[in-house]
Design a protein around this motif. Structure first.
Motif, PDB file in Angstrom:
ATOM      1  N   UNK A   1       0.850  -1.189   0.000  1.00  0.00           N
ATOM      2  CA  UNK A   1       0.000   0.000   0.000  1.00  0.00           C
ATOM      3  C   UNK A   1       0.888   1.242   0.000  1.00  0.00           C
ATOM      4  N   UNK A   2       0.342   2.318  -0.545  1.00  0.00           N
ATOM      5  CA  UNK A   2       1.044   3.591  -0.637  1.00  0.00           C
ATOM      6  C   UNK A   2       0.129   4.654  -0.071  1.00  0.00           C
ATOM      7  N   UNK A   3       0.617   5.395   0.914  1.00  0.00           N
ATOM      8  CA  UNK A   3      -0.202   6.408   1.570  1.00  0.00           C
ATOM      9  C   UNK A   3       0.388   7.790   1.345  1.00  0.00           C
ATOM     10  N   UNK A   4      -0.467   8.687   0.846  1.00  0.00           N
ATOM     11  CA  UNK A   4      -0.144  10.105   0.678  1.00  0.00           C
ATOM     12  C   UNK A   4      -1.184  10.899   1.456  1.00  0.00           C
ATOM     13  N   UNK A   5      -0.980  12.194   1.546  1.00  0.00           N
ATOM     14  CA  UNK A   5      -1.964  13.056   2.199  1.00  0.00           C
ATOM     15  C   UNK A   5      -2.660  13.931   1.171  1.00  0.00           C
ATOM     16  N   UNK A   6      -3.988  13.929   1.241  1.00  0.00           N
ATOM     17  CA  UNK A   6      -4.774  14.806   0.375  1.00  0.00           C
ATOM     18  C   UNK A   6      -4.543  16.262   0.792  1.00  0.00           C
ATOM     19  N   UNK A   7      -4.913  17.212  -0.062  1.00  0.00           N
ATOM     20  CA  UNK A   7      -4.747  18.628   0.303  1.00  0.00           C
ATOM     21  C   UNK A   7      -5.446  19.006   1.614  1.00  0.00           C
ATOM     22  N   UNK A   8      -6.517  18.287   1.998  1.00  0.00           N
ATOM     23  CA  UNK A   8      -7.198  18.595   3.261  1.00  0.00           C
ATOM     24  C   UNK A   8      -6.527  17.907   4.457  1.00  0.00           C
ATOM     25  N   UNK A   9      -5.440  17.162   4.213  1.00  0.00           N
ATOM     26  CA  UNK A   9      -4.705  16.508   5.291  1.00  0.00           C
ATOM     27  C   UNK A   9      -5.131  15.089   5.585  1.00  0.00           C
ATOM     28  N   UNK A  10      -6.216  14.631   4.962  1.00  0.00           N
ATOM     29  CA  UNK A  10      -6.670  13.257   5.211  1.00  0.00           C
ATOM     30  C   UNK A  10      -5.824  12.276   4.393  1.00  0.00           C
ATOM     31  N   UNK A  11      -5.646  11.055   4.914  1.00  0.00           N
ATOM     32  CA  UNK A  11      -4.810  10.084   4.205  1.00  0.00           C
ATOM     33  C   UNK A  11      -5.513   9.468   2.999  1.00  0.00           C
ATOM     34  N   UNK A  12      -4.738   9.196   1.982  1.00  0.00           N
ATOM     35  CA  UNK A  12      -5.195   8.464   0.805  1.00  0.00           C
ATOM     36  C   UNK A  12      -4.282   7.252   0.678  1.00  0.00           C
TER      37      UNK A  12
ATOM     38  N   UNK B   1       4.598  19.476  -2.706  1.00  0.00           N
ATOM     39  CA  UNK B   1       5.914  18.946  -3.102  1.00  0.00           C
ATOM     40  C   UNK B   1       6.785  18.615  -1.890  1.00  0.00           C
ATOM     41  N   UNK B   2       7.430  17.452  -1.960  1.00  0.00           N
ATOM     42  CA  UNK B   2       8.291  17.024  -0.863  1.00  0.00           C
ATOM     43  C   UNK B   2       7.529  16.506   0.335  1.00  0.00           C
ATOM     44  N   UNK B   3       6.217  16.245   0.159  1.00  0.00           N
ATOM     45  CA  UNK B   3       5.395  15.763   1.264  1.00  0.00           C
ATOM     46  C   UNK B   3       5.814  14.376   1.736  1.00  0.00           C
ATOM     47  N   UNK B   4       5.436  14.039   2.954  1.00  0.00           N
ATOM     48  CA  UNK B   4       5.761  12.744   3.542  1.00  0.00           C
ATOM     49  C   UNK B   4       4.757  11.701   3.068  1.00  0.00           C
ATOM     50  N   UNK B   5       5.287  10.502   2.837  1.00  0.00           N
ATOM     51  CA  UNK B   5       4.482   9.376   2.371  1.00  0.00           C
ATOM     52  C   UNK B   5       4.984   8.105   3.043  1.00  0.00           C
ATOM     53  N   UNK B   6       4.225   7.028   2.847  1.00  0.00           N
ATOM     54  CA  UNK B   6       4.708   5.718   3.282  1.00  0.00           C
ATOM     55  C   UNK B   6       4.271   4.673   2.277  1.00  0.00           C
ATOM     56  N   UNK B   7       5.126   3.662   2.116  1.00  0.00           N
ATOM     57  CA  UNK B   7       4.788   2.494   1.327  1.00  0.00           C
ATOM     58  C   UNK B   7       4.998   1.307   2.263  1.00  0.00           C
ATOM     59  N   UNK B   8       3.992   0.424   2.320  1.00  0.00           N
ATOM     60  CA  UNK B   8       4.034  -0.690   3.252  1.00  0.00           C
ATOM     61  C   UNK B   8       3.838  -1.999   2.493  1.00  0.00           C
ATOM     62  N   UNK B   9       4.712  -2.945   2.751  1.00  0.00           N
ATOM     63  CA  UNK B   9       4.598  -4.283   2.162  1.00  0.00           C
ATOM     64  C   UNK B   9       4.279  -5.250   3.288  1.00  0.00           C
TER      65      UNK B   9
ATOM     66  N   UNK C   1       3.037  -9.486   4.333  1.00  0.00           N
ATOM     67  CA  UNK C   1       2.823 -10.896   4.000  1.00  0.00           C
ATOM     68  C   UNK C   1       2.496 -11.592   5.313  1.00  0.00           C
ATOM     69  N   UNK C   2       1.229 -11.953   5.490  1.00  0.00           N
ATOM     70  CA  UNK C   2       0.830 -12.538   6.771  1.00  0.00           C
ATOM     71  C   UNK C   2       1.079 -11.535   7.885  1.00  0.00           C
ATOM     72  N   UNK C   3       1.810 -11.962   8.892  1.00  0.00           N
ATOM     73  CA  UNK C   3       2.109 -11.088  10.025  1.00  0.00           C
ATOM     74  C   UNK C   3       3.381 -10.277   9.819  1.00  0.00           C
ATOM     75  N   UNK C   4       4.104 -10.526   8.748  1.00  0.00           N
ATOM     76  CA  UNK C   4       5.332  -9.784   8.471  1.00  0.00           C
ATOM     77  C   UNK C   4       4.993  -8.534   7.657  1.00  0.00           C
ATOM     78  N   UNK C   5       5.588  -7.419   8.014  1.00  0.00           N
ATOM     79  CA  UNK C   5       5.373  -6.181   7.279  1.00  0.00           C
ATOM     80  C   UNK C   5       6.592  -5.280   7.414  1.00  0.00           C
ATOM     81  N   UNK C   6       6.714  -4.383   6.473  1.00  0.00           N
ATOM     82  CA  UNK C   6       7.787  -3.398   6.486  1.00  0.00           C
ATOM     83  C   UNK C   6       7.225  -2.119   5.876  1.00  0.00           C
ATOM     84  N   UNK C   7       7.376  -1.019   6.578  1.00  0.00           N
ATOM     85  CA  UNK C   7       6.924   0.282   6.087  1.00  0.00           C
ATOM     86  C   UNK C   7       8.136   1.176   5.848  1.00  0.00           C
ATOM     87  N   UNK C   8       8.174   1.773   4.665  1.00  0.00           N
ATOM     88  CA  UNK C   8       9.216   2.723   4.292  1.00  0.00           C
ATOM     89  C   UNK C   8       8.570   4.106   4.280  1.00  0.00           C
TER      90      UNK C   8
END
Length: 134
Positions: free
Chosen positions: A26-37, A70-78, A80-87
């Motif tokens: 999954x990839x999470x960004x912030x909308x202009x109103x600050x809510x997550x997408x 521009x330059x906003x903070x984001x996260x990408x999360x992978x 598999x079962x109980x294993x996960x890693x967020x960048x």
């Protein structure tokens, strides 16, 4: 212009191996109103450069969110079962042909097929500065 390297970020061999596997992301960004997408994506990890890359188009919500902040903070999360890693890190959207081609090359290598190539193909480059895992 080639991305610069982030020398301080080093992942364990186990984390690198997990990021090379093909799992739900999954990839999470912030909308202009600050809510997550959050959207499902495929991404690539470039440990030498400290970059995660997501292929998209400039018209997609995730890209529009980043273009509005521009330059906003984001996260990408992978996961598999109980294993996960967020960048986590700062992201930019680029349509520069060199950067897009590099994104396509890495995507093709990881997923063994080229990404869709609609008009306006762009690459999101995430300069990763935080890694969380479980």
């Amino acid at each position: 212009m080639a991305p610069t390297r982030t020398p301080a970020l080093r992942l364990s061999a186990e984390a690198e191996a997990f990021l090379a596997e093909n799992h739900l992301c999954t990839f999470t960004t912030l909308r202009p109103d600050g809510s997550p997408h959050t959207a499902p994506v495929r991404f690539t990890w470039d440990g030498d450069a400290g970059l995660a890359r997501v292929m998209t188009t400039a018209t997609r919500r995730k890209a529009r969110n980043l273009l509005a902040n521009p330059g906003g903070r984001v996260s990408v999360c992978q996961m598999a079962g109980w294993q996960w890693l967020t960048l986590e890190g700062t992201a930019t959207v680029s349509t520069d042909p060199f950067r897009v081609a590099e994104g396509v090359r890495r995507y093709t290598r990881r997923y063994r097929s080229a990404p869709p190539q609609p008009p306006g193909l762009a690459v999101v480059e995430i300069r990763v500065d935080r890694v969380l895992g479980g």
